[in-house]
Design an enzyme around this catalytic site. Structure first.
Site, PDB file in Angstrom:
ATOM      1  N   ALA A 169     -14.076  18.269 -32.113  1.00  0.00           N
ATOM      2  CA  ALA A 169     -14.155  19.103 -30.904  1.00  0.00           C
ATOM      3  C   ALA A 169     -12.838  19.016 -30.116  1.00  0.00           C
ATOM      4  O   ALA A 169     -11.760  19.117 -30.703  1.00  0.00           O
ATOM      5  CB  ALA A 169     -15.363  18.708 -30.070  1.00  0.00           C
ATOM      6  N   CYS A 170     -12.922  18.809 -28.802  1.00  0.00           N
ATOM      7  CA  CYS A 170     -11.718  18.854 -27.952  1.00  0.00           C
ATOM      8  C   CYS A 170     -10.697  17.789 -28.319  1.00  0.00           C
ATOM      9  O   CYS A 170      -9.539  17.878 -27.913  1.00  0.00           O
ATOM     10  CB  CYS A 170     -12.096  18.691 -26.487  1.00  0.00           C
ATOM     11  N   SER A 171     -11.115  16.750 -29.027  1.00  0.00           N
ATOM     12  CA  SER A 171     -10.173  15.679 -29.378  1.00  0.00           C
ATOM     13  C   SER A 171      -9.571  15.864 -30.771  1.00  0.00           C
ATOM     14  O   SER A 171      -8.900  14.953 -31.270  1.00  0.00           O
ATOM     15  CB  SER A 171     -10.876  14.323 -29.290  1.00  0.00           C
ATOM     16  N   SER A 219      -9.252  21.621 -28.226  1.00  0.00           N
ATOM     17  CA  SER A 219      -8.283  20.631 -28.747  1.00  0.00           C
ATOM     18  C   SER A 219      -6.831  20.969 -28.424  1.00  0.00           C
ATOM     19  O   SER A 219      -5.961  20.105 -28.456  1.00  0.00           O
ATOM     20  CB  SER A 219      -8.436  20.510 -30.255  1.00  0.00           C
TER      21      SER A 219
END
Ligand code: COA
Length: 374
Positions: free
Chosen positions: A155-157, A334
């Protein structure tokens, strides 16, 4: 130990910008129409009327003013409220691969690298256009890179987890150069009919080139001093879209097959997790937070970043110490911290210390401590 550097980054920005005003107009037109069509049921108390959205709330709660998207006409049409993108034939580049190639060429040019210098391509992002073949293998083919590619999703990481993966491969000697790309069409999984979150995301693609210090010829590259990753399971940011949806056909198209979050809980739980990881990481590397010249943080919410900056530095961060791009790009999953790094690193001097940090669903947090080279 072998030193690894980030020698180039690149950003592909989509062609259309959507303002908060445009998004709110679309939402409110939809809400009014919905309420009119369901007036009798609302009157009888069988259905709740939809409340309207407003621009002031969005700016105050998130700091977001606009976002870029791959298709605008569908998103701002109250009868559609989703991007409309032509399905490519198997003989054409996929949309994610096309964005990735644009960002990758910019990053490789900055890094003074050609496809012959890259051995691995990682597509690290929140949402992949298809399960297989891996988008990374397609990007590799379009750029004429030998070696291998694979897709990964945290996901965002995703980008920071990709950086640690690349560093490990470079240090072990299995590859000479790594290209990471983060194509994010967040408008594809955003529920534009959900008042709580319709303003959150935008589309973009970032790219990062990493290599061993001894092969680096780019000026002003950044040595990676260390990386630190952490995950902790939470349902507070979730999307149940997946290959088993057809096995439960009654759930297809339901709200949980798009992005859903408990924004306030995320805010409260993730801020301390991120601040602590940054402080512990700095301490373990024998570094003092006051030596940080800049933090390129995940771009989800301005107040969240202000809290993290205050906790890490022990005072209010100056704007130049912690730049934000979310007012223009919104949350790009990300890619957010990498856009910020890409746009705001050239003014720093040799020896300056910085931190790239991402956080989001999982929960997940990824830190990359970097020092500027000559
Ligand atoms: N327009 C007007 N009012 C709205 C609104 C909108 N679009 N959306 C929600 N509201 C209202 C709510 O109904 C609520 O009203 P109430 O107090 O009368 O019940 C009020 O505004 C506050 O809602 P809340 O959801 O608690 O707002 P918030 O201040 O927490 O901000 C976020 C919402 C999503 C911006 C914020 O929680 C956030 O950014 N969280 C972190 C998210 C994150 O990092 N996620 C990672 C994603 S990858």
């Amino acid at each position: 130990m072998t030193k690894v550097v980030i020698s180039g980054t690149g950003v592909f920005t989509p062609p259309y910008s959507v303002s908060n005003e445009e998004l709110v107009d679309t939402f409110n037109t939809y809400a009014r129409k919905h309420n009119e069509e369901n007036a009798a049921a609302i009157e009888r108390g069988e259905m709740e009327a939809l409340a309207e959205s407003n621009v002031e709330f969005i700016v105050k709660a998130s700091g977001i003013e606009s976002r870029y998207v791959m298709n605008k006409s569908g998103i701002v049409d109250p009868d559609i409220m989703a991007p409309r993108l032509r399905q490519r034939s198997n003989d054409e580049p996929s949309i994610l691969a096309e964005m990735a190639v644009d960002a990758a060429k910019k990053a490789m040019a900055r890094a003074n690298k050609t496809p012959a210098d890259i051995d691995a391509v990682l597509v690290a992002c929140s949402n992949l256009e298809r399960p297989y073949p891996a988008i990374a293998v397609e990007v590799q083919d379009l750029l004429g890179i030998e070696g291998f590619g694979f897709d990964m999703n945290v996901a965002c990481s995703s980008a920071t987890f990709g950086i640690q993966t690349a560093c490990d491969m470079l240090r072990s000697g299995s590859v000479r150069g790594v290209l990471i790309v983060d194509p994010e069409i967040c408008s594809g999984h955003l529920n534009f009919r959900d008042r709580d979150s319709h303003f959150i995301f935008g589309d973009v693609c970032t790219a990062i080139v990493l290599e061993r210090a001894e092969t680096c010829t780019a000026k002003g590259a950044w040595e990676v001093l260390g990386t630190r990753l952490k995950t902790k399971f939470s349902n507070n940011i979730r999307n149940n879209f997946g290959f088993l949806n057809r096995a439960t056909p009654e759930g297809i198209g339901a709200k949980d097959k798009l992005f859903v979050q408990e924004g306030r809980k995320v805010f409260k739980e993730v801020v301390p997790m991120v601040s602590q990881l940054i402080l512990d990481h700095l301490a373990d590397e024998g570094l003092d937070p006051k030596d940080l010249k800049r933090m390129w943080l995940h771009q989800a919410n301005k107040s969240m970043n202000d809290f993290i900056g205050r906790k890490v530095l022990g005072r209010d961060p100056e704007r130049h110490e912690q730049p934000n791009i979310l007012q223009e790009y919104a949350n790009t999953s990300s890619a957010g911290s990498i856009i910020t790094f890409s746009q705001f690193n050239e003014d720093l001097k040799e020896g300056d210390l910085g931190l790239i940090c991402s956080f989001g669903a999982g929960y997940s947090v990824g830190n990359v401590l970097v020092r500027k080279r000559a």
